[in-house]
Design an enzyme around this catalytic site. Structure first.
Site, PDB file in Angstrom:
ATOM      1  N   GLU A   1      47.668  44.506  47.114  1.00  0.00           N
ATOM      2  CA  GLU A   1      48.676  43.494  46.826  1.00  0.00           C
ATOM      3  C   GLU A   1      48.622  42.922  45.418  1.00  0.00           C
ATOM      4  OE1 GLU A   1      47.528  41.086  50.021  1.00  0.00           O
ATOM      5  OE2 GLU A   1      48.727  42.154  51.484  1.00  0.00           O
TER       6      GLU A   1
ATOM      7  N   VAL B   1      44.156  43.130  39.032  1.00  0.00           N
ATOM      8  CA  VAL B   1      43.489  42.079  38.260  1.00  0.00           C
ATOM      9  C   VAL B   1      42.981  42.669  36.941  1.00  0.00           C
ATOM     10  CG1 VAL B   1      41.656  40.352  38.239  1.00  0.00           C
ATOM     11  CG2 VAL B   1      42.822  40.893  40.385  1.00  0.00           C
TER      12      VAL B   1
ATOM     13  N   THR C   1      42.272  47.116  41.373  1.00  0.00           N
ATOM     14  CA  THR C   1      43.624  47.382  41.834  1.00  0.00           C
ATOM     15  C   THR C   1      43.596  47.353  43.343  1.00  0.00           C
ATOM     16  OG1 THR C   1      43.114  49.724  41.684  1.00  0.00           O
ATOM     17  CG2 THR C   1      44.437  48.808  39.931  1.00  0.00           C
ATOM     18  N   GLY C   2      44.185  46.331  43.879  1.00  0.00           N
ATOM     19  CA  GLY C   2      44.208  46.178  45.335  1.00  0.00           C
ATOM     20  C   GLY C   2      45.568  46.562  45.876  1.00  0.00           C
TER      21      GLY C   2
ATOM     22  N   ASP D   1      41.234  34.410  54.486  1.00  0.00           N
ATOM     23  CA  ASP D   1      40.787  35.780  54.195  1.00  0.00           C
ATOM     24  C   ASP D   1      39.353  35.716  53.690  1.00  0.00           C
ATOM     25  OD1 ASP D   1      40.829  38.519  54.007  1.00  0.00           O
ATOM     26  OD2 ASP D   1      41.845  38.568  52.083  1.00  0.00           O
TER      27      ASP D   1
ATOM     28  N   ILE E   1      40.226  45.190  36.233  1.00  0.00           N
ATOM     29  CA  ILE E   1      39.023  44.931  37.024  1.00  0.00           C
ATOM     30  C   ILE E   1      39.194  45.484  38.422  1.00  0.00           C
ATOM     31  CG2 ILE E   1      37.468  43.172  37.902  1.00  0.00           C
ATOM     32  CD1 ILE E   1      38.778  41.208  35.946  1.00  0.00           C
TER      33      ILE E   1
HETATM   34  P1  ADP Z   1      43.142  41.048  46.204  1.00  0.00           P
HETATM   35  O1  ADP Z   1      44.241  40.354  46.927  1.00  0.00           O
HETATM   36  O2  ADP Z   1      43.582  42.312  45.542  1.00  0.00           O
HETATM   37  O3  ADP Z   1      41.900  41.210  47.045  1.00  0.00           O
HETATM   38  P2  ADP Z   1      41.513  39.262  44.606  1.00  0.00           P
HETATM   39  O4  ADP Z   1      41.928  37.913  44.148  1.00  0.00           O
HETATM   40  O5  ADP Z   1      40.497  39.316  45.693  1.00  0.00           O
HETATM   41  O6  ADP Z   1      42.813  40.074  44.978  1.00  0.00           O
HETATM   42  O7  ADP Z   1      40.970  40.047  43.355  1.00  0.00           O
HETATM   43  C1  ADP Z   1      40.537  41.380  43.447  1.00  0.00           C
HETATM   44  C2  ADP Z   1      39.212  41.567  42.749  1.00  0.00           C
HETATM   45  O8  ADP Z   1      39.314  41.214  41.384  1.00  0.00           O
HETATM   46  C3  ADP Z   1      38.126  40.670  43.303  1.00  0.00           C
HETATM   47  O9  ADP Z   1      37.462  41.282  44.352  1.00  0.00           O
HETATM   48  C4  ADP Z   1      37.214  40.461  42.120  1.00  0.00           C
HETATM   49  O10 ADP Z   1      36.305  41.526  42.015  1.00  0.00           O
HETATM   50  C5  ADP Z   1      38.167  40.517  40.956  1.00  0.00           C
HETATM   51  N1  ADP Z   1      38.561  39.176  40.532  1.00  0.00           N
HETATM   52  C6  ADP Z   1      39.622  38.464  40.939  1.00  0.00           C
HETATM   53  N2  ADP Z   1      39.681  37.268  40.336  1.00  0.00           N
HETATM   54  C7  ADP Z   1      38.619  37.213  39.517  1.00  0.00           C
HETATM   55  C8  ADP Z   1      38.090  36.221  38.607  1.00  0.00           C
HETATM   56  N3  ADP Z   1      38.709  35.049  38.423  1.00  0.00           N
HETATM   57  N4  ADP Z   1      36.966  36.508  37.917  1.00  0.00           N
HETATM   58  C9  ADP Z   1      36.347  37.696  38.101  1.00  0.00           C
HETATM   59  N5  ADP Z   1      36.772  38.645  38.923  1.00  0.00           N
HETATM   60  C10 ADP Z   1      37.892  38.425  39.635  1.00  0.00           C
HETATM   61 MN    MN Z   2      40.344  40.058  47.621  1.00  0.00          MN
END
Ligand code: ADP
Ligand code: MN
Length: 495
Positions: free
Chosen positions: A243, A246, A240-241, A384, A238
């Protein structure tokens, strides 16, 4: 009489009974293992496994991992060939369709692998001689017919050459491998189904975003979750950040009755690269909940702590009734939670969705309430919070990404809260919500504090003074103030 006393002659003896019992223990263990993995034992009778039976319980997994490793190397070679052919020509040919890699299998490392093209292996032996028409070769008692097991086995090995060209069969002829008909047929079937699988995969181009996947250890962790049936399938990536990565997955069956695995899950894999974790240092280093452990940990364990932190924070939020992903399981640096969205489509971030002015106002008040709940009931500051970490789903806002969240008494907790307030306030003011408080009003409304400074610089100075006061209190009394004193109940906002 010897002045040193009588020599001690008793030597450590090993009685026959001891040896026997050890053997018995081994036998018992073997029996137990056989009972636990009956189908594995059946496989072990095949022609490939000779000698000792070394932990075959994970053979399937090892085979899959080896296959993935091979596919990755194959693709790397393909990329090099593609590059060579295209050179710097303006029109380029893509080899994309010949790639093998599973969407969630590969990792991003483009590093050059020492790849040997086995198709042109000069050491490969010639094909074995075939049986002539008459049906046998040799003379007298050395005669062999075409039905001979050995000849037939060699022939089967040679016939593997007829599998699809991209199906690597290895040097079976060179090592004089003899395949039984049964094994050959199984391999042939596998070759066909692999071909089909590959074709199916290439149809789904969007999956290739999962290219930036994970390291082998993480892959194994994910494999185990699928193998255990906890997850049905991992469909793709979904996000790739910097850190984390997902993934989306369909939930499987839970091992325990009382726990229900959601139909769709999000798997957050915290990246274990060292340069990134430094950025997060300041959040966790001063979080007293983790203080005792921080100094003793190596970087890998610190990454796990991030995942653990996210889990704890999500649980607190869940208990307060704040819309957020529900924790399913935590394994090392991999956190599985419920998926916010439907049919593999994640809910949009607030920054990406266009809301009616009515929904926008609704979202604002909801967030205001959630920030207060987070602070009062969960004793947390998101740290954040912005339109990037809020999802719009089911007509409401969901909070995600709380691994960096801290308690308000964290040495920088109030500064983090102020930053959150600034993000939220700016987003809704720009979004045309006339009722939106400015960042300073929002800060007071969430924290219950009453900082009166009417400009940002003074406001921030007061925040830092408060933080320092708290730190001094810790120095003098060895413990934190339970929370920043608030005068009266926080204002309740409703539509
Ligand atoms: P990061 O530290 O990389 O920002 P996030 O927890 O924000 O990590 O997750 C990155 C992205 O993945 C989110 O912006 C969202 O689009 C998607 N994502 C993360 N957790 C979920 C979830 N439980 N359900 C749906 N999408 C999610
Ligand atoms: Mn995030």
């Amino acid at each position: 009489q010897c002045p040193w006393g009588a020599p001690n002659t008793t030597s450590i003896s090993c009685s026959l009974a001891d040896v026997m019992s050890e053997q018995l223990a081994k036998e018992l263990q073997l029996e137990e293992e056989n009972a636990a993995f009956p189908e594995v034992v059946a496989v072990a009778e095949g022609p490939f496994i000779t000698g000792e039976n070394i932990d075959t319980s994970s053979d399937l997994m090892l085979a899959q991992m080896l296959q993935m490793e091979f596919d990755r190397e194959y693709d790397a070679q393909l990329r090099r060939e593609e590059k060579k052919i295209n050179g710097d020509s303006k029109v380029s040919i893509s080899f994309e369709n010949y790639r093998k890699v599973h969407p969630y299998d590969s990792d991003s490392s483009e590093d050059e692998v020492d790849w040997q093209d086995t198709r042109h292996d000069p050491y490969r032996a010639d094909k074995p001689t075939t049986t002539p028409r008459k049906g046998f070769i040799g003379k007298g008692k050395d005669i062999t017919t075409k039905h001979d097991e050995v000849v037939c086995g060699r022939k089967n090995t040679a016939r593997m050459e007829n599998f699809a060209p991209e199906f690597q069969v290895g040097d079976g002829i060179g090592m004089d491998l003899k395949l039984s008909n049964q094994v050959f047929n199984a391999l042939k079937q596998h070759a066909y189904s692999e071909e089909r699988r590959s074709a199916r995969l290439h149809e789904k181009k969007e999956h290739s975003t999962a290219e930036k996947a994970v390291d082998p250890k993480t892959r194994l962790l994910l494999y185990k979750m699928v193998n255990a049936g906890m997850l049905e399938t991992i469909t793709g990536c979904i996000s790739t950040g910097k850190e984390s990565v997902v993934f989306h997955a369909y939930g499987g069956k839970s091992a325990t009755e009382d726990k229900v695995i959601p139909p769709e899950c999000a798997i957050k894999v915290f990246k274990t690269t060292l340069n990134e974790f430094k950025n997060r240092d300041k959040y966790i280093k001063d979080d007293y909940r983790f203080k005792d452990r921080f100094s003793k940990l190596n970087p890998r364990k610190i990454i796990r702590m991030w995942a653990e932190k996210e889990m704890h924070n999500l649980t607190r939020m869940q208990n307060a009734g704040i819309p957020c992903p529900q924790v399913v399981i935590l394994k090392k640096h991999v956190l599985v939670m419920s998926f916010i969205g439907q049919d593999q489509v994640p809910a949009p971030k607030l920054k990406d969705v266009t809301l009616s002015s009515e929904d926008m106002k609704k979202a604002y008040y909801q967030i205001l309430n959630m920030m207060q709940q987070l602070y009062k009931e969960c004793n947390l500051v998101h740290a954040d919070l912005s339109e990037y970490n809020m999802l719009w789903h089911d007509g409401k806002v969901w909070l995600i990404d709380v691994s960096q969240s801290v308690e308000p008494t964290h040495p920088h907790g109030l500064e983090f809260l102020f930053r959150d307030c600034r993000n939220v306030s700016q987003f809704f003011q720009k979004g045309g919500v006339a009722e939106a408080l400015n960042e300073r009003e929002l800060f007071n409304a969430v924290s219950g504090l009453n900082i009166t400074a009417d400009n940002e610089v003074d406001f921030q100075a007061e925040i830092e003074a408060l933080e320092k006061m708290n730190e001094d209190h810790v120095q003098n009394h060895g413990k934190k103030l339970s929370m920043f004193s608030s005068d009266g109940d926080p204002p309740i906002y409703d539509e």
